[in-house]
Enzyme design. Sequence first.
Site, mmCIF file in Angstrom:
data_model
loop_
_atom_site.group_PDB
_atom_site.id
_atom_site.type_symbol
_atom_site.label_atom_id
_atom_site.label_comp_id
_atom_site.label_asym_id
_atom_site.label_seq_id
_atom_site.Cartn_x
_atom_site.Cartn_y
_atom_site.Cartn_z
ATOM 1 N N THR A 187 -14.758 -41.105 -40.870
ATOM 2 C CA THR A 187 -14.222 -42.472 -41.473
ATOM 3 C C THR A 187 -12.988 -42.217 -42.194
ATOM 4 O O THR A 187 -12.049 -42.930 -42.426
ATOM 5 C CB THR A 187 -15.309 -43.094 -42.123
ATOM 6 O OG1 THR A 187 -15.790 -42.303 -42.896
ATOM 7 C CG2 THR A 187 -16.464 -43.480 -41.267
ATOM 8 N N GLY A 188 -13.042 -40.875 -42.945
ATOM 9 C CA GLY A 188 -11.909 -40.827 -43.868
ATOM 10 C C GLY A 188 -10.638 -40.578 -43.156
ATOM 11 O O GLY A 188 -9.630 -41.083 -43.582
ATOM 12 N N ASN B 69 -18.043 -30.292 -40.491
ATOM 13 C CA ASN B 69 -18.947 -31.477 -41.192
ATOM 14 C C ASN B 69 -20.223 -31.532 -40.434
ATOM 15 O O ASN B 69 -20.555 -32.002 -39.499
ATOM 16 C CB ASN B 69 -18.261 -32.932 -40.925
ATOM 17 C CG ASN B 69 -18.804 -33.897 -42.008
ATOM 18 O OD1 ASN B 69 -18.526 -35.135 -41.734
ATOM 19 N ND2 ASN B 69 -19.518 -33.398 -42.833
ATOM 20 N N HIS C 203 -12.947 -45.941 -48.789
ATOM 21 C CA HIS C 203 -12.177 -44.894 -48.970
ATOM 22 C C HIS C 203 -10.884 -44.963 -49.811
ATOM 23 O O HIS C 203 -10.315 -46.085 -49.905
ATOM 24 C CB HIS C 203 -11.577 -44.531 -47.581
ATOM 25 C CG HIS C 203 -12.825 -43.933 -46.595
ATOM 26 N ND1 HIS C 203 -13.025 -42.480 -46.551
ATOM 27 C CD2 HIS C 203 -13.661 -44.606 -45.872
ATOM 28 C CE1 HIS C 203 -14.112 -42.586 -45.592
ATOM 29 N NE2 HIS C 203 -14.264 -43.686 -45.206
ATOM 30 N N CYS D 36 -14.020 -35.368 -42.292
ATOM 31 C CA CYS D 36 -14.764 -36.694 -42.149
ATOM 32 C C CYS D 36 -13.922 -37.945 -41.434
ATOM 33 O O CYS D 36 -12.799 -37.852 -41.482
ATOM 34 C CB CYS D 36 -14.535 -37.256 -43.879
ATOM 35 S SG CYS D 36 -15.095 -38.840 -44.180
ATOM 36 N N CYS E 231 -20.868 -42.128 -40.476
ATOM 37 C CA CYS E 231 -20.309 -40.771 -40.529
ATOM 38 C C CYS E 231 -19.368 -40.693 -39.113
ATOM 39 O O CYS E 231 -20.322 -40.524 -38.064
ATOM 40 C CB CYS E 231 -21.118 -39.681 -40.757
ATOM 41 S SG CYS E 231 -20.482 -37.873 -40.729
ATOM 42 N N GLU F 54 -16.036 -36.192 -50.218
ATOM 43 C CA GLU F 54 -17.034 -37.241 -49.795
ATOM 44 C C GLU F 54 -18.307 -37.757 -50.792
ATOM 45 O O GLU F 54 -18.698 -36.668 -51.579
ATOM 46 C CB GLU F 54 -17.957 -36.728 -48.639
ATOM 47 C CG GLU F 54 -16.835 -36.507 -47.277
ATOM 48 C CD GLU F 54 -17.651 -36.616 -46.017
ATOM 49 O OE1 GLU F 54 -18.423 -37.525 -45.901
ATOM 50 O OE2 GLU F 54 -17.678 -35.776 -45.146
#
Length: 281
Positions: free
Chosen positions: A226-227, A13, A166, A224, A75, A215
Amino acid sequence: MMIKFTKMHGLGNDYVYIDCYSKEVNLKDISNLAKFMSNRHFGIGSDGIILICKSDVADFKMRMFNSDGSEAEMCGNGIRCVGKFVYDKGLTTKQTLKIETLAGAKILKLNITNQKVETVTVDMGEPIFEPKKIPVKYSQTPVKNLKIKVLDKDFNFTCVSMGNPHAVTIVDNISQFDVEKYGAVLEKNEHFPQKSNIEFIEIIDKNNIKMRVWERGAGETLACGTGACAVAIASNINELTNEKVNIELLGGILNINWDKKTNHVFMTGAATTVFEGQIDL
């Protein structure tokens, strides 16, 4: 105008990092700058840009812009690289840092090897379950059975915010799933007032999950942070996994721990510097 930058990534990322802390950088149109720098054919190439700035409430402030020019709240992969950037470049000697973001202040623990940051553990804060705060159009808390049909497929979502929205759904054979086809449509679905990041997952066992992510504002990325946290939370509240879980993304593995005693989510993963350069605008 000449801008110095550092290209970094957290599990693939990748972002372009600009030091606005050491000296003032006159960036007038950050949105278009993000679009240009992120372009993988005509620019540097990245999922977006991250500015490292001074803060009145923390050690540093992080501002993040997606490749489409939109500013995002937070992020997880990006903030790990912020920690590596400021320590490796001598902007701080602290191994525990407080970073200001639009999703609130986050605490980082830097894990040092040979005087360089190798991995970073981030206190990602508390998950948000209330539909209006995520935000998502749904009548019950938590959001566990949001049914959405797009194109030719029915999805069942669990929604969580980790400072950004999310929506998590289970799919069969994730390696063959068409993330772009469905992610691009789901991101902008009417149930998501501020759009949403879309996580497609495959449960391996109680301790391991495979994940791919579309995203918001960037498209499919290799990882990701936070994902991954949202996926761990969503899987746990559906009684599919334990509080500690390994999330396998296209770019590598993140270790997520939801400490229910404090209700904080902790994410540990790598941070990598790719190269440095300068660009004339």
